[in-house]
Design a protein around this motif. Structure first.
Motif, PDB file in Angstrom:
ATOM      1  N   GLU A  33      29.841 -12.568   6.948  1.00  0.00           N
ATOM      2  CA  GLU A  33      29.684 -11.114   7.063  1.00  0.00           C
ATOM      3  C   GLU A  33      28.235 -10.698   6.807  1.00  0.00           C
ATOM      4  O   GLU A  33      27.703  -9.821   7.484  1.00  0.00           O
ATOM      5  CB  GLU A  33      30.630 -10.392   6.102  1.00  0.00           C
ATOM      6  N   MET A  34      27.594 -11.339   5.827  1.00  0.00           N
ATOM      7  CA  MET A  34      26.187 -11.047   5.554  1.00  0.00           C
ATOM      8  C   MET A  34      25.323 -11.429   6.753  1.00  0.00           C
ATOM      9  O   MET A  34      24.423 -10.680   7.142  1.00  0.00           O
ATOM     10  CB  MET A  34      25.717 -11.809   4.306  1.00  0.00           C
ATOM     11  N   GLN A  35      25.611 -12.571   7.338  1.00  0.00           N
ATOM     12  CA  GLN A  35      24.848 -13.026   8.495  1.00  0.00           C
ATOM     13  C   GLN A  35      25.001 -12.036   9.652  1.00  0.00           C
ATOM     14  O   GLN A  35      24.010 -11.669  10.293  1.00  0.00           O
ATOM     15  CB  GLN A  35      25.321 -14.404   8.920  1.00  0.00           C
ATOM     16  N   ARG A  36      26.216 -11.577   9.899  1.00  0.00           N
ATOM     17  CA  ARG A  36      26.461 -10.599  10.955  1.00  0.00           C
ATOM     18  C   ARG A  36      25.660  -9.323  10.692  1.00  0.00           C
ATOM     19  O   ARG A  36      25.019  -8.777  11.583  1.00  0.00           O
ATOM     20  CB  ARG A  36      27.963 -10.287  11.003  1.00  0.00           C
ATOM     21  N   TYR A  37      25.710  -8.854   9.455  1.00  0.00           N
ATOM     22  CA  TYR A  37      24.995  -7.637   9.075  1.00  0.00           C
ATOM     23  C   TYR A  37      23.489  -7.826   9.251  1.00  0.00           C
ATOM     24  O   TYR A  37      22.799  -6.970   9.809  1.00  0.00           O
ATOM     25  CB  TYR A  37      25.338  -7.286   7.629  1.00  0.00           C
ATOM     26  N   LEU A  38      22.970  -8.950   8.776  1.00  0.00           N
ATOM     27  CA  LEU A  38      21.528  -9.188   8.850  1.00  0.00           C
ATOM     28  C   LEU A  38      21.054  -9.383  10.283  1.00  0.00           C
ATOM     29  O   LEU A  38      19.951  -8.963  10.635  1.00  0.00           O
ATOM     30  CB  LEU A  38      21.145 -10.388   7.985  1.00  0.00           C
ATOM     31  N   PHE A  39      21.867 -10.006  11.128  1.00  0.00           N
ATOM     32  CA  PHE A  39      21.481 -10.140  12.525  1.00  0.00           C
ATOM     33  C   PHE A  39      21.443  -8.789  13.219  1.00  0.00           C
ATOM     34  O   PHE A  39      20.697  -8.580  14.160  1.00  0.00           O
ATOM     35  CB  PHE A  39      22.422 -11.076  13.278  1.00  0.00           C
ATOM     36  N   LYS A  40      22.260  -7.860  12.744  1.00  0.00           N
ATOM     37  CA  LYS A  40      22.300  -6.535  13.361  1.00  0.00           C
ATOM     38  C   LYS A  40      21.127  -5.669  12.915  1.00  0.00           C
ATOM     39  O   LYS A  40      20.473  -5.027  13.722  1.00  0.00           O
ATOM     40  CB  LYS A  40      23.611  -5.835  13.023  1.00  0.00           C
ATOM     41  N   VAL A  41      20.863  -5.614  11.616  1.00  0.00           N
ATOM     42  CA  VAL A  41      19.836  -4.700  11.103  1.00  0.00           C
ATOM     43  C   VAL A  41      18.712  -5.418  10.375  1.00  0.00           C
ATOM     44  O   VAL A  41      17.792  -4.779   9.896  1.00  0.00           O
ATOM     45  CB  VAL A  41      20.438  -3.649  10.134  1.00  0.00           C
ATOM     46  N   GLY A  42      18.793  -6.718  10.289  1.00  0.00           N
ATOM     47  CA  GLY A  42      17.910  -7.486   9.441  1.00  0.00           C
ATOM     48  C   GLY A  42      16.471  -7.571   9.876  1.00  0.00           C
ATOM     49  O   GLY A  42      16.062  -6.982  10.878  1.00  0.00           O
ATOM     50  N   THR A  44      12.910  -8.776  11.365  1.00  0.00           N
ATOM     51  CA  THR A  44      12.593  -9.314  12.681  1.00  0.00           C
ATOM     52  C   THR A  44      12.285 -10.800  12.618  1.00  0.00           C
ATOM     53  O   THR A  44      12.382 -11.487  13.629  1.00  0.00           O
ATOM     54  CB  THR A  44      11.404  -8.561  13.293  1.00  0.00           C
ATOM     55  N   ASP A  45      11.927 -11.321  11.468  1.00  0.00           N
ATOM     56  CA  ASP A  45      11.631 -12.750  11.331  1.00  0.00           C
ATOM     57  C   ASP A  45      12.794 -13.508  10.696  1.00  0.00           C
ATOM     58  O   ASP A  45      12.604 -14.558  10.100  1.00  0.00           O
ATOM     59  CB  ASP A  45      10.357 -12.963  10.530  1.00  0.00           C
ATOM     60  N   THR A  88      10.712  -5.261   4.190  1.00  0.00           N
ATOM     61  CA  THR A  88      10.382  -6.010   5.398  1.00  0.00           C
ATOM     62  C   THR A  88      10.720  -5.182   6.629  1.00  0.00           C
ATOM     63  O   THR A  88      11.601  -4.329   6.589  1.00  0.00           O
ATOM     64  CB  THR A  88      11.150  -7.345   5.476  1.00  0.00           C
ATOM     65  N   ARG A  89      10.015  -5.420   7.698  1.00  0.00           N
ATOM     66  CA  ARG A  89      10.261  -4.706   8.951  1.00  0.00           C
ATOM     67  C   ARG A  89      11.568  -5.201   9.561  1.00  0.00           C
ATOM     68  O   ARG A  89      11.763  -6.393   9.740  1.00  0.00           O
ATOM     69  CB  ARG A  89       9.104  -4.940   9.901  1.00  0.00           C
ATOM     70  N   ASP A  93      14.471  -0.431  11.710  1.00  0.00           N
ATOM     71  CA  ASP A  93      13.216   0.335  11.667  1.00  0.00           C
ATOM     72  C   ASP A  93      12.645   0.521  13.067  1.00  0.00           C
ATOM     73  O   ASP A  93      12.186   1.616  13.420  1.00  0.00           O
ATOM     74  CB  ASP A  93      12.174  -0.376  10.795  1.00  0.00           C
ATOM     75  N   ILE A  94      12.651  -0.538  13.856  1.00  0.00           N
ATOM     76  CA  ILE A  94      12.129  -0.460  15.212  1.00  0.00           C
ATOM     77  C   ILE A  94      12.944   0.542  16.024  1.00  0.00           C
ATOM     78  O   ILE A  94      12.390   1.342  16.777  1.00  0.00           O
ATOM     79  CB  ILE A  94      12.139  -1.851  15.872  1.00  0.00           C
ATOM     80  N   TYR A  95      14.249   0.508  15.855  1.00  0.00           N
ATOM     81  CA  TYR A  95      15.117   1.436  16.575  1.00  0.00           C
ATOM     82  C   TYR A  95      14.832   2.877  16.162  1.00  0.00           C
ATOM     83  O   TYR A  95      14.723   3.763  17.002  1.00  0.00           O
ATOM     84  CB  TYR A  95      16.581   1.083  16.329  1.00  0.00           C
TER      85      TYR A  95
END
Length: 101
Positions: A33-42, A44-45, A88-89, A93-95
């Motif tokens: 679940e953390m991985q899913r969340y971080l891939f969505k909003v996490g 950029t690196d 971290t960016r 943030d980009i969105y």
């Protein structure tokens, strides 16, 4: 990026996935679940950085100490993730920046 870099990256990812699969079920579910969340909003690196392997290290320490996963992360896992990526960016943030332009 050479073929050798791609192959090495795949080896590292497979080793990472094997470590995740070795976690107890409750830790594995929270990690996914953390991985899913971080891939969505996490950040950029995220893929190039050490955040995901660091989470697995942290979880392995929790397992070794005999703690439950929510004892390690707290009950608000999203807030735990937000604290990890604070400063971290992120893709979020980009969105947001694209909306304000």
């Amino acid at each position: 990026m050479s073929i050798r870099d791609i192959v090495e990256g795949k080896k590292q990812w497979r080793a990472h996935v094997a470590r995740v699969k070795a976690l107890p079920p409750d830790y594995r579910i929270v990690y996914q679940e953390m991985q899913r969340y971080l891939f969505k909003v996490g950040p950029t690196d995220l893929v190039d950085g050490g955040l995901l392997p660091g989470i697995v290290d942290f979880f392995e320490e929790g397992v070794a100490a005999g703690k439950g996963v929510l004892e390690v992360t707290g009950t608000d896992v999203a807030a735990f993730c937000d604290d990890l990526i604070k400063g971290t960016r992120t893709y979020a943030d980009i969105y947001q920046e694209s909306l304000t332009r």
